[in-house]
Scaffold this motif. Structure first.
Motif, short mmCIF file in Angstrom:
data_model
loop_
_atom_site.label_atom_id
_atom_site.label_comp_id
_atom_site.label_asym_id
_atom_site.label_seq_id
_atom_site.Cartn_x
_atom_site.Cartn_y
_atom_site.Cartn_z
N GLY A 218 -81.68 -8.92 12.02
CA GLY A 218 -82.01 -10.13 12.75
C GLY A 218 -80.86 -10.68 13.57
N ASP A 219 -79.71 -10.02 13.52
CA ASP A 219 -78.55 -10.46 14.28
C ASP A 219 -78.23 -9.41 15.33
N ARG A 220 -78.36 -9.76 16.60
CA ARG A 220 -78.21 -8.77 17.67
C ARG A 220 -76.80 -8.19 17.72
N THR A 221 -75.82 -9.03 17.52
CA THR A 221 -74.43 -8.56 17.58
C THR A 221 -74.15 -7.55 16.48
N ASP A 222 -74.50 -7.89 15.25
CA ASP A 222 -74.30 -6.96 14.13
C ASP A 222 -75.12 -5.69 14.32
N PHE A 223 -76.34 -5.83 14.81
CA PHE A 223 -77.22 -4.68 14.98
C PHE A 223 -76.65 -3.71 16.00
N LEU A 224 -76.24 -4.20 17.14
CA LEU A 224 -75.68 -3.32 18.18
C LEU A 224 -74.37 -2.68 17.73
N SER A 225 -73.60 -3.41 16.95
CA SER A 225 -72.36 -2.85 16.41
C SER A 225 -72.67 -1.68 15.47
N LEU A 226 -73.66 -1.88 14.59
CA LEU A 226 -74.06 -0.80 13.69
C LEU A 226 -74.62 0.40 14.45
N MET A 227 -75.36 0.16 15.54
CA MET A 227 -75.90 1.26 16.32
C MET A 227 -74.79 2.10 16.96
N GLY A 228 -73.70 1.43 17.37
CA GLY A 228 -72.57 2.17 17.92
C GLY A 228 -71.94 3.09 16.90
N HIS A 229 -71.76 2.59 15.68
CA HIS A 229 -71.20 3.43 14.61
C HIS A 229 -72.17 4.55 14.24
N ALA A 230 -73.47 4.24 14.18
CA ALA A 230 -74.46 5.26 13.86
C ALA A 230 -74.47 6.36 14.92
N TYR A 231 -74.35 5.97 16.17
CA TYR A 231 -74.35 6.95 17.26
C TYR A 231 -73.15 7.89 17.16
N ARG A 232 -71.98 7.33 16.90
CA ARG A 232 -70.79 8.17 16.77
C ARG A 232 -70.92 9.13 15.60
N GLY A 233 -71.48 8.65 14.49
CA GLY A 233 -71.65 9.52 13.33
C GLY A 233 -72.62 10.67 13.60
N GLU A 234 -73.77 10.34 14.20
CA GLU A 234 -74.75 11.39 14.50
C GLU A 234 -74.24 12.35 15.56
#
Length: 235
Positions: free
Chosen positions: A24-40
């Motif tokens: 529900g927090d856009r800032t935290d969500f987009l930050s997590l997506m960046g880390h997820a993208y780098r991992g994948e």
């Protein structure tokens, strides 16, 4: 000093669902997506390297066998058929690696299409339920590309050319001993196996390879470069 372990209870609902707050927090969500993208992306790169390594083995083997087979008149022709068998083994290994590689690549592509592409040009996401798709795949990873499609794509990219070169060289090698059609079939014999049997087996094998390479089918693998975009959604 207070023991930090007394302040943290991993069984509490707040701690178990801590990641859910980021939804529900856009800032935290987009930050997590960046880390997820780098991992994948890291996983994708690692498996891409494994695929390239198998391809290199097949190319080196083919070049070595061709050099050895034509280095003297006494070289047996069936060494090239053994090369066909070995390249087919490499094709099987690479097919399996490609299917695993596609697991990670599919996740990378869904993030690129629905997050990063929309940041650059906010025309809307490709899949409206992309978060659900990614969540399901993270919870229950599954191979998405059928084995027939994976083998077909690797044949199209590399192995059809290698197998064609080996079988073409085998035919040329047979003509070193004889120039007549009847003699060509007789020369194809391997030990006690008649040349006719060997020729028919090779013909059937190559026909199967051609069919598998060019047989039309619905594409299920997602993210590989292609001449025309595929409208079918990733499943």
């Amino acid at each position: 000093m207070a023991d930090s372990s007394d302040e943290f209870d991993p069984e509490s609902p707040e701690e178990r669902e801590v990641a859910g707050e980021a939804a529900g927090d856009r800032t935290d969500f987009l930050s997590l997506m960046g880390h997820a993208y780098r991992g994948e992306l890291g996983r994708t790169t690692a498996w891409r390297t494994r695929i390239d390594r198998t391809t290199n083995w097949a190319v080196v083997l083919t070049a070595s066998l061709l050099t050895w087979a034509f280095s003297g008149d006494s070289r047996p022709h069936y060494i090239l058929l053994l090369g066909v068998v070995m390249v087919t083994v490499f094709l099987g290994i690479e097919t399996r690696r490609y299917r695993v590689y596609d697991i990670w690549r599919s996740r990378v592509r869904i993030l690129e299409e629905n997050v990063f592409a929309n940041v650059l040009d906010s025309e809307g996401v490709e899949q409206s339920n992309w978060r659900e798709l990614l969540s399901d795949d993270l919870r229950e990873p599954a191979v998405k590309t059928p084995i027939v499609e994976a083998a077909s794509r690797r044949l199209q990219r590399v192995y059809f050319a290698l197998l064609s070169v080996l079988l073409g060289a085998w035919l040329v090698r047979l003509t070193v001993f004889t120039g007549t059609p009847a003699g060509l079939i007789e020369t194809a014999a391997v030990g006690r196996v008649p040349g006719l049997v060997v020729s028919v087996a090779v013909g059937l094998y190559y026909t199967a390879v051609v069919v598998l390479t060019f047989w039309p089918h619905n594409r299920q693998a997602k993210g590989e470069l292609q001449s025309q975009p595929d409208a079918e959604e990733w499943r």
